[in-house]
Design a protein around this motif. Structure first.
Motif, PDB file in Angstrom:
ATOM      1  N   SER A  41     114.895 -21.103 -12.539  1.00 14.59           N
ATOM      2  CA  SER A  41     115.626 -20.171 -13.397  1.00 14.59           C
ATOM      3  C   SER A  41     116.195 -20.910 -14.605  1.00 14.59           C
ATOM      4  O   SER A  41     116.393 -22.129 -14.586  1.00 14.59           O
ATOM      5  N   VAL A  42     116.459 -20.168 -15.644  1.00 14.55           N
ATOM      6  CA  VAL A  42     117.027 -20.739 -16.860  1.00 14.55           C
ATOM      7  C   VAL A  42     118.413 -21.322 -16.572  1.00 14.55           C
ATOM      8  O   VAL A  42     118.809 -22.330 -17.163  1.00 14.55           O
ATOM      9  N   TRP A  43     119.116 -20.732 -15.627  1.00  9.32           N
ATOM     10  CA  TRP A  43     120.455 -21.223 -15.279  1.00  9.32           C
ATOM     11  C   TRP A  43     120.367 -22.594 -14.618  1.00  9.32           C
ATOM     12  O   TRP A  43     121.236 -23.448 -14.829  1.00  9.32           O
ATOM     13  N   GLN A  44     119.342 -22.829 -13.824  1.00 13.94           N
ATOM     14  CA  GLN A  44     119.147 -24.138 -13.206  1.00 13.94           C
ATOM     15  C   GLN A  44     118.844 -25.200 -14.253  1.00 13.94           C
ATOM     16  O   GLN A  44     119.328 -26.326 -14.164  1.00 13.94           O
ATOM     17  N   VAL A  45     118.070 -24.826 -15.251  1.00 18.05           N
ATOM     18  CA  VAL A  45     117.730 -25.774 -16.316  1.00 18.05           C
ATOM     19  C   VAL A  45     118.982 -26.135 -17.120  1.00 18.05           C
ATOM     20  O   VAL A  45     119.237 -27.309 -17.403  1.00 18.05           O
ATOM     21  N   SER A  84     123.180 -23.044 -25.407  1.00 21.73           N
ATOM     22  CA  SER A  84     122.133 -22.714 -24.431  1.00 21.73           C
ATOM     23  C   SER A  84     122.607 -21.656 -23.444  1.00 21.73           C
ATOM     24  O   SER A  84     121.856 -20.750 -23.085  1.00 21.73           O
ATOM     25  N   LEU A  85     123.849 -21.771 -23.008  1.00 26.62           N
ATOM     26  CA  LEU A  85     124.417 -20.762 -22.103  1.00 26.62           C
ATOM     27  C   LEU A  85     124.493 -19.395 -22.783  1.00 26.62           C
ATOM     28  O   LEU A  85     124.158 -18.374 -22.172  1.00 26.62           O
ATOM     29  N   LEU A  86     124.941 -19.382 -24.032  1.00 24.99           N
ATOM     30  CA  LEU A  86     125.030 -18.108 -24.754  1.00 24.99           C
ATOM     31  C   LEU A  86     123.650 -17.484 -24.952  1.00 24.99           C
ATOM     32  O   LEU A  86     123.483 -16.277 -24.773  1.00 24.99           O
ATOM     33  N   MET A  87     122.654 -18.311 -25.279  1.00 25.50           N
ATOM     34  CA  MET A  87     121.303 -17.788 -25.453  1.00 25.50           C
ATOM     35  C   MET A  87     120.750 -17.283 -24.129  1.00 25.50           C
ATOM     36  O   MET A  87     120.129 -16.214 -24.070  1.00 25.50           O
ATOM     37  N   GLY A  90     122.266 -14.005 -23.410  1.00 21.67           N
ATOM     38  CA  GLY A  90     121.747 -12.963 -24.288  1.00 21.67           C
ATOM     39  C   GLY A  90     120.318 -12.561 -23.957  1.00 21.67           C
ATOM     40  O   GLY A  90     119.957 -11.394 -24.046  1.00 21.67           O
ATOM     41  N   VAL A  91     119.500 -13.525 -23.555  1.00 18.92           N
ATOM     42  CA  VAL A  91     118.090 -13.243 -23.288  1.00 18.92           C
ATOM     43  C   VAL A  91     117.863 -12.798 -21.846  1.00 18.92           C
ATOM     44  O   VAL A  91     117.075 -11.897 -21.585  1.00 18.92           O
ATOM     45  N   PHE A  92     118.573 -13.416 -20.898  1.00 19.10           N
ATOM     46  CA  PHE A  92     118.320 -13.140 -19.484  1.00 19.10           C
ATOM     47  C   PHE A  92     119.479 -12.466 -18.762  1.00 19.10           C
ATOM     48  O   PHE A  92     119.462 -12.354 -17.547  1.00 19.10           O
ATOM     49  N   ALA A  96     120.109  -7.412 -20.830  1.00 15.30           N
ATOM     50  CA  ALA A  96     119.167  -7.916 -21.829  1.00 15.30           C
ATOM     51  C   ALA A  96     117.787  -7.305 -21.625  1.00 15.30           C
ATOM     52  O   ALA A  96     117.350  -7.079 -20.508  1.00 15.30           O
ATOM     53  N   ARG A  97     117.157  -7.012 -22.741  1.00 20.45           N
ATOM     54  CA  ARG A  97     115.771  -6.523 -22.701  1.00 20.45           C
ATOM     55  C   ARG A  97     114.866  -7.675 -23.081  1.00 20.45           C
ATOM     56  O   ARG A  97     115.183  -8.470 -23.950  1.00 20.45           O
ATOM     57  N   ARG A  98     113.737  -7.784 -22.416  1.00 21.69           N
ATOM     58  CA  ARG A  98     112.793  -8.869 -22.676  1.00 21.69           C
ATOM     59  C   ARG A  98     111.902  -8.496 -23.861  1.00 21.69           C
ATOM     60  O   ARG A  98     110.840  -7.927 -23.703  1.00 21.69           O
ATOM     61  N   VAL A  99     112.374  -8.817 -25.056  1.00 24.09           N
ATOM     62  CA  VAL A  99     111.649  -8.490 -26.279  1.00 24.09           C
ATOM     63  C   VAL A  99     111.563  -9.778 -27.110  1.00 24.09           C
ATOM     64  O   VAL A  99     112.524 -10.531 -27.206  1.00 24.09           O
ATOM     65  N   VAL A 100     110.415 -10.011 -27.713  1.00 23.81           N
ATOM     66  CA  VAL A 100     110.209 -11.232 -28.489  1.00 23.81           C
ATOM     67  C   VAL A 100     111.192 -11.312 -29.652  1.00 23.81           C
ATOM     68  O   VAL A 100     111.748 -12.378 -29.932  1.00 23.81           O
ATOM     69  N   GLY A 101     111.439 -10.216 -30.322  1.00 21.93           N
ATOM     70  CA  GLY A 101     112.377 -10.203 -31.435  1.00 21.93           C
ATOM     71  C   GLY A 101     113.772 -10.613 -31.008  1.00 21.93           C
ATOM     72  O   GLY A 101     114.474 -11.330 -31.722  1.00 21.93           O
ATOM     73  N   ARG A 102     114.186 -10.166 -29.838  1.00 21.08           N
ATOM     74  CA  ARG A 102     115.506 -10.518 -29.309  1.00 21.08           C
ATOM     75  C   ARG A 102     115.569 -12.017 -29.026  1.00 21.08           C
ATOM     76  O   ARG A 102     116.570 -12.670 -29.304  1.00 21.08           O
TER      77      ARG A 102
END
Length: 158
Positions: A41-45, A84-87, A90-92, A96-102
């Motif tokens: 997961s992104v949180w683990q990274v 990184s935490l804020l991103m 926001g992304v996950f 959050a919606r999984r959209v490339v623009g976001r």
């Protein structure tokens, strides 16, 4: 062009579908596939980044015996981890919606925040040890690749 190549092109059958037929997975098959191949997961990274950064900062501060080097190194960890935490949020995050623009918007915000935090470093950390700040910053940024490689190798062994 030789005449035989031209005739081979005309004889080819483009109406045939050469891709194999793909069957959709059932819910149970999909869950079993995910269970066999867990992803990091992104949180683990981000947690790995933070832990590695804290250890680098403590090592840097201990070896240099300088409070400014320790604080500069800790600030570098914050410069990387907080955006990184804020991103990641926001992304996950939940809504959050999984959209490339976001993703692009959050990446631009993350880079802007990193630049702003680096610009504020001389005002917030006095005296600032630029070597400790930049070396720690680069190491913490690069540890993401190492974490993903280790996670990928761990998944292959499982």
């Amino acid at each position: 062009m030789p005449a035989n190549q031209d005739s081979d092109f005309e004889l080819s059958d483009w109406s045939k579908d050469i891709d194999p037929h793909v069957e959709a997975l059932t819910r149970e098959e999909a869950q079993a596939l995910i269970a066999r191949n867990p992803s990091m997961s992104v949180w683990q990274v981000v947690a790995a980044q933070a832990l590695f950064g804290l250890s680098v900062a403590l090592l840097w501060g201990g070896l240099s015996r300088s409070v400014s080097a320790l604080l500069s190194s800790l600030y570098a960890v914050a410069v990387v981890v907080v955006p990184s935490l804020l991103m990641a949020r926001g992304v996950f995050g939940r809504n959050a919606r999984r959209v490339v623009g976001r993703l692009l918007v959050w990446e631009v915000l993350k880079l802007g925040l990193i630049c702003a935090l680096l610009a504020l470093a001389p005002k917030l950390i006095k005296p600032l040890d630029w070597v400790a700040l930049m070396v720690t910053l680069v190491l913490v940024l690069k540890v993401v690749g190492v974490v993903l490689l280790i996670g990928q190798r761990h998944e292959k062994k499982s």
